[in-house]
Design a protein around this motif. Structure first.
Motif, PDB file in Angstrom:
ATOM      1  N   GLU A  50       0.841  -1.190   0.000  1.00  0.00           N
ATOM      2  CA  GLU A  50       0.000   0.000   0.000  1.00  0.00           C
ATOM      3  C   GLU A  50       0.876   1.238   0.000  1.00  0.00           C
ATOM      4  O   GLU A  50       2.093   1.153  -0.059  1.00  0.00           O
ATOM      5  CB  GLU A  50      -0.939  -0.025   1.211  1.00  0.00           C
ATOM      6  CG  GLU A  50      -1.791  -1.271   1.310  1.00  0.00           C
ATOM      7  CD  GLU A  50      -2.747  -1.475   0.137  1.00  0.00           C
ATOM      8  OE1 GLU A  50      -3.054  -0.529  -0.596  1.00  0.00           O
ATOM      9  OE2 GLU A  50      -3.191  -2.610  -0.048  1.00  0.00           O
ATOM     10  N   ARG A  51       0.256   2.417   0.078  1.00  0.00           N
ATOM     11  CA  ARG A  51       0.996   3.674   0.006  1.00  0.00           C
ATOM     12  C   ARG A  51       2.070   3.764   1.064  1.00  0.00           C
ATOM     13  O   ARG A  51       1.858   3.301   2.162  1.00  0.00           O
ATOM     14  CB  ARG A  51       0.021   4.829   0.190  1.00  0.00           C
ATOM     15  CG  ARG A  51      -0.931   4.956  -0.948  1.00  0.00           C
ATOM     16  CD  ARG A  51      -1.909   6.043  -0.751  1.00  0.00           C
ATOM     17  NE  ARG A  51      -1.231   7.285  -0.458  1.00  0.00           N
ATOM     18  CZ  ARG A  51      -1.827   8.351  -0.024  1.00  0.00           C
ATOM     19  NH1 ARG A  51      -3.084   8.349   0.197  1.00  0.00           N
ATOM     20  NH2 ARG A  51      -1.162   9.437   0.215  1.00  0.00           N
ATOM     21  N   ARG A  52       3.006   4.407   0.901  1.00  0.00           N
ATOM     22  CA  ARG A  52       3.945   4.678  -0.150  1.00  0.00           C
ATOM     23  C   ARG A  52       4.660   3.402  -0.485  1.00  0.00           C
ATOM     24  O   ARG A  52       5.292   2.809   0.358  1.00  0.00           O
ATOM     25  CB  ARG A  52       4.911   5.754   0.263  1.00  0.00           C
ATOM     26  CG  ARG A  52       4.189   7.072   0.452  1.00  0.00           C
ATOM     27  CD  ARG A  52       5.068   8.296   0.385  1.00  0.00           C
ATOM     28  NE  ARG A  52       5.809   8.576  -0.814  1.00  0.00           N
ATOM     29  CZ  ARG A  52       5.407   9.398  -1.794  1.00  0.00           C
ATOM     30  NH1 ARG A  52       4.229   9.919  -1.748  1.00  0.00           N
ATOM     31  NH2 ARG A  52       6.169   9.660  -2.782  1.00  0.00           N
ATOM     32  N   THR A  53       4.552   3.005  -1.717  1.00  0.00           N
ATOM     33  CA  THR A  53       5.119   1.749  -2.168  1.00  0.00           C
ATOM     34  C   THR A  53       6.596   1.905  -2.475  1.00  0.00           C
ATOM     35  O   THR A  53       7.017   2.888  -3.060  1.00  0.00           O
ATOM     36  CB  THR A  53       4.364   1.260  -3.424  1.00  0.00           C
ATOM     37  OG1 THR A  53       3.000   1.063  -3.076  1.00  0.00           O
ATOM     38  CG2 THR A  53       4.938  -0.029  -3.948  1.00  0.00           C
ATOM     39  N   HIS A  54       7.357   0.920  -2.088  1.00  0.00           N
ATOM     40  CA  HIS A  54       8.788   0.890  -2.359  1.00  0.00           C
ATOM     41  C   HIS A  54       9.081  -0.427  -3.078  1.00  0.00           C
ATOM     42  O   HIS A  54       8.705  -1.491  -2.608  1.00  0.00           O
ATOM     43  CB  HIS A  54       9.585   0.960  -1.054  1.00  0.00           C
ATOM     44  CG  HIS A  54      11.057   0.997  -1.261  1.00  0.00           C
ATOM     45  ND1 HIS A  54      11.737   2.151  -1.560  1.00  0.00           N
ATOM     46  CD2 HIS A  54      11.983   0.016  -1.231  1.00  0.00           C
ATOM     47  CE1 HIS A  54      13.011   1.885  -1.695  1.00  0.00           C
ATOM     48  NE2 HIS A  54      13.185   0.586  -1.505  1.00  0.00           N
ATOM     49  N   PRO A  75      11.400   3.481  -8.807  1.00  0.00           N
ATOM     50  CA  PRO A  75      10.388   4.451  -8.384  1.00  0.00           C
ATOM     51  C   PRO A  75       8.982   3.966  -8.729  1.00  0.00           C
ATOM     52  O   PRO A  75       8.746   3.434  -9.801  1.00  0.00           O
ATOM     53  CB  PRO A  75      10.733   5.717  -9.169  1.00  0.00           C
ATOM     54  CG  PRO A  75      11.766   5.340 -10.155  1.00  0.00           C
ATOM     55  CD  PRO A  75      12.254   3.962  -9.860  1.00  0.00           C
ATOM     56  N   ASP A  77       5.185   5.530  -8.742  1.00  0.00           N
ATOM     57  CA  ASP A  77       4.374   6.730  -8.564  1.00  0.00           C
ATOM     58  C   ASP A  77       3.343   6.479  -7.477  1.00  0.00           C
ATOM     59  O   ASP A  77       2.748   5.409  -7.398  1.00  0.00           O
ATOM     60  CB  ASP A  77       3.666   7.111  -9.860  1.00  0.00           C
ATOM     61  CG  ASP A  77       4.641   7.593 -10.923  1.00  0.00           C
ATOM     62  OD1 ASP A  77       5.728   8.091 -10.562  1.00  0.00           O
ATOM     63  OD2 ASP A  77       4.322   7.459 -12.108  1.00  0.00           O
ATOM     64  N   ASP A  78       3.158   7.477  -6.629  1.00  0.00           N
ATOM     65  CA  ASP A  78       2.167   7.356  -5.577  1.00  0.00           C
ATOM     66  C   ASP A  78       0.780   7.303  -6.219  1.00  0.00           C
ATOM     67  O   ASP A  78       0.531   7.882  -7.267  1.00  0.00           O
ATOM     68  CB  ASP A  78       2.267   8.546  -4.623  1.00  0.00           C
ATOM     69  CG  ASP A  78       1.556   8.276  -3.312  1.00  0.00           C
ATOM     70  OD1 ASP A  78       1.270   7.102  -3.019  1.00  0.00           O
ATOM     71  OD2 ASP A  78       1.284   9.239  -2.591  1.00  0.00           O
ATOM     72  N   SER A  80      -3.643   6.912  -5.251  1.00  0.00           N
ATOM     73  CA  SER A  80      -4.642   7.088  -4.210  1.00  0.00           C
ATOM     74  C   SER A  80      -4.985   5.742  -3.590  1.00  0.00           C
ATOM     75  O   SER A  80      -5.342   4.801  -4.286  1.00  0.00           O
ATOM     76  CB  SER A  80      -5.908   7.714  -4.803  1.00  0.00           C
ATOM     77  OG  SER A  80      -6.950   7.641  -3.875  1.00  0.00           O
ATOM     78  N   LYS A  81      -4.895   5.656  -2.296  1.00  0.00           N
ATOM     79  CA  LYS A  81      -5.261   4.428  -1.582  1.00  0.00           C
ATOM     80  C   LYS A  81      -6.724   4.083  -1.843  1.00  0.00           C
ATOM     81  O   LYS A  81      -7.080   2.919  -1.970  1.00  0.00           O
ATOM     82  CB  LYS A  81      -5.008   4.627  -0.091  1.00  0.00           C
ATOM     83  CG  LYS A  81      -5.387   3.454   0.762  1.00  0.00           C
ATOM     84  CD  LYS A  81      -5.071   3.769   2.209  1.00  0.00           C
ATOM     85  CE  LYS A  81      -5.731   2.803   3.136  1.00  0.00           C
ATOM     86  NZ  LYS A  81      -5.543   3.160   4.518  1.00  0.00           N
ATOM     87  N   ARG A  84      -7.195   2.467  -5.535  1.00  0.00           N
ATOM     88  CA  ARG A  84      -6.228   1.469  -5.979  1.00  0.00           C
ATOM     89  C   ARG A  84      -6.861   0.287  -6.700  1.00  0.00           C
ATOM     90  O   ARG A  84      -6.315  -0.231  -7.658  1.00  0.00           O
ATOM     91  CB  ARG A  84      -5.437   0.966  -4.790  1.00  0.00           C
ATOM     92  CG  ARG A  84      -4.508  -0.137  -5.200  1.00  0.00           C
ATOM     93  CD  ARG A  84      -3.423  -0.338  -4.241  1.00  0.00           C
ATOM     94  NE  ARG A  84      -2.459  -1.240  -4.840  1.00  0.00           N
ATOM     95  CZ  ARG A  84      -1.419  -1.684  -4.244  1.00  0.00           C
ATOM     96  NH1 ARG A  84      -1.163  -1.291  -3.047  1.00  0.00           N
ATOM     97  NH2 ARG A  84      -0.606  -2.505  -4.835  1.00  0.00           N
TER      98      ARG A  84
END
Length: 127
Positions: A50-54, A75, A77-78, A80-81, A84
């Motif tokens: 989930e956000r912020r994904t790495h 990278p 891109d962020d 919206s939770k 998704r």
């Protein structure tokens, strides 16, 4: 039906193995949700899902040392939770209404549910 927490399932395939671990009470469990694919020639890790994904990637071109932490950050891109899963839900709606052909057969869905039931019951299933 009451299901136990802290489950581990190991799914064995002809040329692969999948481990699925679930614990709904784990501290920061949401932030540790991850998807990892590893093989003899490389690996990809998405953590958290989930956000912020790495996301990281490593293969034998980057390092051939199994005990060396060498990877490339990718990278992501962020997003919206809240939105998704919108595309997946819209596709599912289209399958139900016939606007799109469902890529999965009833046999596939049945087998998925059968394996999931075996996992939660703690049984062994060979497909």
């Amino acid at each position: 039906m009451d299901f136990p927490d802290n489950n581990l399932a190991v799914l064995e395939y002809e040329k692969a193995l999948a481990r699925i671990f679930v614990s709904s009470v784990e501290v920061n469990g949401w932030g540790r949700r991850q998807f990892v694919v590893t093989g003899s020639k490389g690996s990809v890790s998405i953590l958290p899902m989930e956000r912020r994904t790495h996301m990281t990637y490593s293969d034998i071109q980057i390092t051939n040392q199994p005990y060396e932490d060498v990877k490339i950050d990718i990278p992501v891109d962020d997003f919206s939770k809240d939105g998704r899963y919108d595309t997946m839900a819209l596709d599912f709606y289209d399958y139900i209404t016939g606007a799109k052909a469902n890529p999965f057969t009833y046999e596939h869905d049945y087998l998925v549910q059968k394996v999931l039931l075996e996992i939660v019951k703690g049984g062994t299933h060979k497909a």
